[in-house]
Design a protein around this motif. Structure first.
Motif, PDB file in Angstrom:
ATOM      1  N   GLY A  70       0.829  -1.209   0.000  1.00  0.00           N
ATOM      2  CA  GLY A  70       0.000   0.000   0.000  1.00  0.00           C
ATOM      3  C   GLY A  70       0.855   1.246   0.000  1.00  0.00           C
ATOM      4  N   ALA A  71       2.128   1.082  -0.335  1.00  0.00           N
ATOM      5  CA  ALA A  71       3.092   2.208  -0.328  1.00  0.00           C
ATOM      6  C   ALA A  71       3.019   2.934   1.018  1.00  0.00           C
TER       7      ALA A  71
ATOM      8  N   GLY B  89      -7.038   3.972  -8.393  1.00  0.00           N
ATOM      9  CA  GLY B  89      -6.016   3.328  -9.223  1.00  0.00           C
ATOM     10  C   GLY B  89      -5.706   4.077 -10.508  1.00  0.00           C
ATOM     11  N   SER B  90      -6.578   5.019 -10.906  1.00  0.00           N
ATOM     12  CA  SER B  90      -6.291   5.742 -12.149  1.00  0.00           C
ATOM     13  C   SER B  90      -5.056   6.644 -11.978  1.00  0.00           C
TER      14      SER B  90
ATOM     15  N   PHE C  45       1.303   8.241 -10.765  1.00  0.00           N
ATOM     16  CA  PHE C  45       1.774   9.451 -10.077  1.00  0.00           C
ATOM     17  C   PHE C  45       3.109   9.169  -9.363  1.00  0.00           C
ATOM     18  N   ILE C  46       3.191   7.990  -8.725  1.00  0.00           N
ATOM     19  CA  ILE C  46       4.466   7.539  -8.114  1.00  0.00           C
ATOM     20  C   ILE C  46       4.564   6.061  -8.458  1.00  0.00           C
ATOM     21  N   HIS C  47       5.564   5.692  -9.204  1.00  0.00           N
ATOM     22  CA  HIS C  47       5.682   4.281  -9.574  1.00  0.00           C
ATOM     23  C   HIS C  47       7.101   3.952 -10.020  1.00  0.00           C
TER      24      HIS C  47
ATOM     25  N   GLY D 218      -0.538   7.530  -0.316  1.00  0.00           N
ATOM     26  CA  GLY D 218       0.683   7.126  -1.011  1.00  0.00           C
ATOM     27  C   GLY D 218       0.405   6.615  -2.404  1.00  0.00           C
ATOM     28  N   ALA D 219       1.421   5.987  -2.977  1.00  0.00           N
ATOM     29  CA  ALA D 219       1.307   5.474  -4.338  1.00  0.00           C
ATOM     30  C   ALA D 219       0.127   4.522  -4.406  1.00  0.00           C
TER      31      ALA D 219
END
Ligand code: UT7
Length: 331
Positions: A115-116, A190-191, A195-197, A319-320
């Motif tokens: 869950g980042a 999830g869309s 953004f952070i990956h 978070g991500a």
């Protein structure tokens, strides 16, 4: 809130960070950046960075041992281990399995939750269900990450933010009214996955020389977009936690937010006029430690005498994912 017979009480907390300190001045030597910029835009002064041979599971195990001692339990008393992490030692098996082995126990479930930065609160919420429904008694919930191993040290817009660490909590049942985890909320959009990956190293794009050459095995972040999302969700989470539990700002003793950026924390808490002394911030020392951020800050607050029996504590993270999560805890 609906009344439950058993609640999950936090009976032990622990945390750990690597020894190595990297200051903003250290970044000035390798990047076009400055202590002034980083401090003003993020609140971060220094962060802890894992040594080459220091891993996410090792930090998790140290934090776990401290949490077990705080709860006066032996590892053999545990019924389940859940690790919130996105930087496990290995793609598989789960880091929780490595922690279990390091603690010298076997035959209990152990799994990770990805869950980042919301990973600890996602893990806490899952653990809470198993305690409330009576399936398990003693659950170890860990938030642990070493994002320094995945940060792009050529990208000044993201690498300066991250630090490494681990925080752990022991949950046990209580039948006392008005104690324990009284509310949790989880969500995801999830869309906003990109953004952070990390673009490569998974099934979509396995490792290759091209991946390494293009630095696609490292964190990519759309900082401004994350910033806007973060302020909106942190505000929403604080409002939701207070609404659902009929709490006013006066009823809340402490807010432990995801340690992400002092400007984001201030924008969110100022909306509700939370006095500064009710908001726990240690980002200046550790940066953003992802899933470790909340349990690390919470354990530190407890050691500093800021968390006492009877207190009401709000935990909020995003978070991500994009993921976000909140919890209301009665100590
Ligand atoms: O758990 C979630 C993890 N991620 C986050 O929390 C990130 C949330 N976002 C943020 O915290 C902020 O967006 C940052 C701290 C990442 C960036 O701050 P900002 O105020 O949003 O700056 P910006 O991205 O709008 O960039 C402003 C300028 C740019 O230069 P130009 O284009 O105006 O010339 C950047 O290139 O600041 C520059 N910049 C830097 N300058 C010095 C970006 N990073 C740095 C840096 N040092 N480290």
């Amino acid at each position: 809130m609906a009344s439950v017979r058993r609640r999950a009480l936090m009976t032990g907390m622990g945390s750990t960070v690597p020894e190595k300190i990297v200051t903003n001045a250290d970044f000035e030597k390798i990047l076009d950046t400055s202590d002034e910029w980083i401090t003003k835009r993020t609140g971060i002064k220094e962060r802890r960075i894992a040594a080459e041979d220091e891993t996410t599971s090792q930090l998790a195990t140290e934090a776990a041992r401290e949490a077990l001692a705080d709860a006066r339990l032996e590892a053999s008393d545990l019924d389940m281990i859940i690790c919130g992490t996105v930087s496990g030692d290995l793609p598989f098996p789960a880091t929780a399995c490595l922690v279990q082995a390091a603690l010298g126990i076997t035959d209990i479930p152990a799994f990770d939750i990805s869950g980042a930065c919301s990973g600890y609160l996602y893990s806490l919420t899952v653990a809470r269900q198993f305690i409330e429904n009576g399936a398990y008694d003693n659950i170890l919930v860990i938030g642990t990450d070493c994002l320094s191993k995945m940060a792009d040290y050529e990208d000044r817009g993201s690498c300066v933010l991250f630090g490494d660490g681990a925080g752990a909590t022991v949950l046990q049942p209580t039948e006392e009214n008005d104690k324990g985890i009284v509310f949790t909320t989880l969500a995801c959009n999830g869309s906003g996955w990109d953004f952070i990956h990390i673009p490569a190293g998974g099934a979509a794009k396995p490792f290759s020389q091209d991946v390494l050459d293009n630095r696609e095995h490292l964190i990519k972040m759309r900082g401004r977009d994350v910033y806007k999302f973060a302020v909106e969700k942190m505000q929403w989470l604080l409002g939701e936690c207070m609404d659902k539990c009929n709490l006013s700002v006066d009823d809340v003793d402490l807010v432990v937010p995801h340690q992400v950026n002092t400007r984001i924390i201030a924008s969110a808490t100022e909306k509700f006029d939370f006095p500064i002394e009710k908001v726990y911030v240690n980002i200046e020392k550790y940066g953003n430690t992802s899933a470790a951020s909340i349990p690390l800050a919470f354990a530190e607050a407890k050691r500093a005498g800021r968390v006492k029996p009877g207190m009401t504590v709000l935990l909020v993270a995003f978070g991500a994912g994009l993921t976000w999560a909140g919890a209301v805890i009665k100590m």
